[in-house]
Scaffold this motif. Sequence first.
Motif, short mmCIF file in Angstrom:
data_model
loop_
_atom_site.label_atom_id
_atom_site.label_comp_id
_atom_site.label_asym_id
_atom_site.label_seq_id
_atom_site.Cartn_x
_atom_site.Cartn_y
_atom_site.Cartn_z
N LEU A 7 7.11 8.80 6.04
CA LEU A 7 6.60 7.44 5.82
C LEU A 7 7.43 6.80 4.71
N ILE A 8 7.68 5.50 4.87
CA ILE A 8 8.56 4.80 3.93
C ILE A 8 7.70 3.95 3.00
N GLY A 9 8.14 3.83 1.74
CA GLY A 9 7.39 3.05 0.75
C GLY A 9 7.58 1.55 0.96
N TYR A 10 6.98 0.79 0.04
CA TYR A 10 6.94 -0.66 0.22
C TYR A 10 8.23 -1.37 -0.18
N HIS A 11 8.75 -2.14 0.76
CA HIS A 11 9.82 -3.11 0.51
C HIS A 11 9.46 -4.31 1.36
N ALA A 12 9.58 -5.49 0.81
CA ALA A 12 9.22 -6.69 1.60
C ALA A 12 10.35 -7.08 2.53
N SER A 13 9.98 -7.50 3.73
CA SER A 13 10.95 -8.07 4.67
C SER A 13 11.55 -9.34 4.10
N GLY A 14 12.76 -9.65 4.53
CA GLY A 14 13.39 -10.91 4.17
C GLY A 14 12.78 -12.06 4.98
N ILE B 197 0.55 -7.97 15.04
CA ILE B 197 0.19 -6.84 14.18
C ILE B 197 1.41 -6.36 13.41
N ASP B 198 1.28 -6.37 12.08
CA ASP B 198 2.33 -5.81 11.23
C ASP B 198 1.97 -4.35 10.93
N LEU B 199 2.80 -3.45 11.42
CA LEU B 199 2.54 -2.01 11.29
C LEU B 199 3.10 -1.53 9.95
N GLY B 200 2.23 -1.40 8.96
CA GLY B 200 2.67 -1.11 7.60
C GLY B 200 2.90 -2.43 6.89
N SER B 201 1.79 -3.08 6.49
CA SER B 201 1.88 -4.50 6.08
C SER B 201 2.12 -4.69 4.60
N LYS C 182 3.33 -9.99 3.12
CA LYS C 182 4.27 -11.12 3.27
C LYS C 182 4.43 -11.53 4.74
N VAL C 183 4.66 -10.56 5.61
CA VAL C 183 4.89 -10.86 7.03
C VAL C 183 3.61 -11.37 7.68
N ALA C 184 2.49 -10.71 7.37
CA ALA C 184 1.21 -11.10 7.98
C ALA C 184 0.87 -12.56 7.63
N ILE D 265 -1.79 -3.65 9.02
CA ILE D 265 -2.30 -2.29 8.88
C ILE D 265 -1.50 -1.58 7.80
N GLU D 266 -2.19 -1.06 6.82
CA GLU D 266 -1.48 -0.47 5.67
C GLU D 266 -2.22 0.79 5.21
N THR D 267 -1.45 1.83 4.99
CA THR D 267 -2.04 3.10 4.59
C THR D 267 -2.30 3.17 3.08
N GLN D 268 -1.60 2.38 2.29
CA GLN D 268 -1.75 2.45 0.84
C GLN D 268 -2.78 1.42 0.36
N ARG D 269 -3.94 1.94 -0.02
CA ARG D 269 -5.05 1.08 -0.44
C ARG D 269 -4.65 0.16 -1.61
N ALA E 25 -5.62 1.73 7.04
CA ALA E 25 -5.56 2.83 8.01
C ALA E 25 -4.12 3.32 8.12
N ASP E 26 -4.00 4.53 8.62
CA ASP E 26 -2.70 5.02 9.05
C ASP E 26 -2.47 4.47 10.45
N VAL E 27 -1.31 3.87 10.66
CA VAL E 27 -1.01 3.25 11.96
C VAL E 27 -1.21 4.24 13.10
N ARG E 28 -0.97 5.53 12.81
CA ARG E 28 -1.08 6.54 13.88
C ARG E 28 -2.49 6.67 14.42
N LEU F 205 7.61 -4.17 12.96
CA LEU F 205 7.83 -2.99 12.12
C LEU F 205 9.03 -3.26 11.23
N TYR F 206 8.83 -3.24 9.94
CA TYR F 206 9.98 -3.22 9.04
C TYR F 206 10.05 -1.81 8.47
N ASN F 207 10.83 -1.01 9.10
CA ASN F 207 11.14 0.35 8.66
C ASN F 207 9.97 1.07 7.97
N PRO F 208 8.82 1.23 8.65
CA PRO F 208 7.68 1.85 7.97
C PRO F 208 7.67 3.37 8.04
N PHE F 209 8.29 3.93 9.08
CA PHE F 209 8.27 5.39 9.22
C PHE F 209 9.45 5.83 10.07
C1 LIG Z 1 9.16 -1.25 4.33
S1 LIG Z 1 7.46 -1.64 3.99
C2 LIG Z 1 7.23 -3.11 4.96
C3 LIG Z 1 6.12 -4.00 4.45
C4 LIG Z 1 5.86 -5.27 5.26
N1 LIG Z 1 5.68 -4.96 6.67
C5 LIG Z 1 7.02 -6.24 5.15
O1 LIG Z 1 7.85 -6.26 6.06
O2 LIG Z 1 7.10 -6.97 4.15
C6 LIG Z 1 6.61 -0.37 4.95
C7 LIG Z 1 5.14 -0.31 4.67
O3 LIG Z 1 4.56 0.56 5.63
C8 LIG Z 1 3.54 1.31 5.00
N2 LIG Z 1 3.33 2.51 5.81
C9 LIG Z 1 4.17 3.56 5.93
N3 LIG Z 1 3.66 4.46 6.79
C10 LIG Z 1 2.48 3.95 7.23
C11 LIG Z 1 1.49 4.41 8.15
N4 LIG Z 1 1.64 5.58 8.79
N5 LIG Z 1 0.40 3.65 8.37
C12 LIG Z 1 0.26 2.47 7.72
N6 LIG Z 1 1.16 1.99 6.84
C13 LIG Z 1 2.27 2.71 6.60
C14 LIG Z 1 4.08 1.56 3.60
O4 LIG Z 1 3.05 1.90 2.70
C15 LIG Z 1 4.75 0.22 3.31
O5 LIG Z 1 3.87 -0.65 2.68
#
Ligand SMILES: C[S@@+](CC[C@H](N)C(=O)[O-])C[C@H]1O[C@@H](n2cnc3c(N)ncnc32)[C@H](O)[C@@H]1O
Length: 212
Positions: free
Chosen positions: A42-49, A69-73, A77-79, A93-97, A114-117, A129-133
């Motif tokens: 799983l990838i940490g938080y970076h905002a999309s351009g 639906i933004d998977l890993g929001s 920003k995107v939502a 949907i975001e796993t990090q509270r 929630a975890d997207v899975r 999806l912006y590189n979430p996993f």
């Molecule tokens: C690269 S950031 C993108 C954030 C946002 N979508 C954007 O584009 O600005 C990826 C995000 O996905 C979340 N993430 C990673 N794995 C996840 C999972 N299995 N379920 C939900 N969120 C997840 C991370 O915590 C992080 O906030």
Amino acid sequence: MTLDQLLTELVSLPPSRRDAEVERLLGVATPGGDDAPPGAELIGYHASGLAPVLRALREAPVTSADVFIDLGSGLGKVALLARLISGARVLGIETQRALLDRAPRLEGVEFVHADVRGAPLDEGTVFFLYNPFSGGALREVLERLHAVARQHAIVVCALGIDVEHGTESWLRPRPTDAFWLQLFDSVVPGVPPRVVEPPRFDARLHRLAGEW
Ligand SMILES: C[S@@+](CC[C@H](N)C(=O)[O-])C[C@H]1O[C@@H](n2cnc3c(N)ncnc32)[C@H](O)[C@@H]1O
């Protein structure tokens, strides 16, 4: 601030200053330090351009009839942009509270912890999806999206991530000249293709989407 004022403000700035400004105006600016990976694969938080997000919204296209639906929001920003620009119902949907709790609330946008899975994805028509996993986590989510696509046609917008892996034959890539952004249409036998009336896209949005 209205969408009109937001766009006027953003086009008045050089492209290099627009992301910081839109994040400040949306209330999603971060001092940094949110980028720790939340788990294996799983990838940490970076905002999309801003520009690729606008381009995805335009090219999908996302309309007020969609469920986006933004998977890993992350901070949202995107939502928030998707809601403001398209009027679609939006799920983030975001796993990090800790990130989810800081995401600004906006009518029409629901943030789900929630975890997207394991999250509910069935209603989605456009997924972002912006590189979430990566690796097995990505394959698991793609399989879940495939299950949604067996119910209704979807668009998958993938930023900074290779979702094809040469095996996802149900995803048809759109031709593109964008290096980081790829859009895919689902193609599943027996499922009618997505038909949408393309919305009128403000000239300022074309400009903001094109300059990056
Ligand atoms: C690269 S950031 C993108 C954030 C946002 N979508 C954007 O584009 O600005 C990826 C995000 O996905 C979340 N993430 C990673 N794995 C996840 C999972 N299995 N379920 C939900 N969120 C997840 C991370 O915590 C992080 O906030």
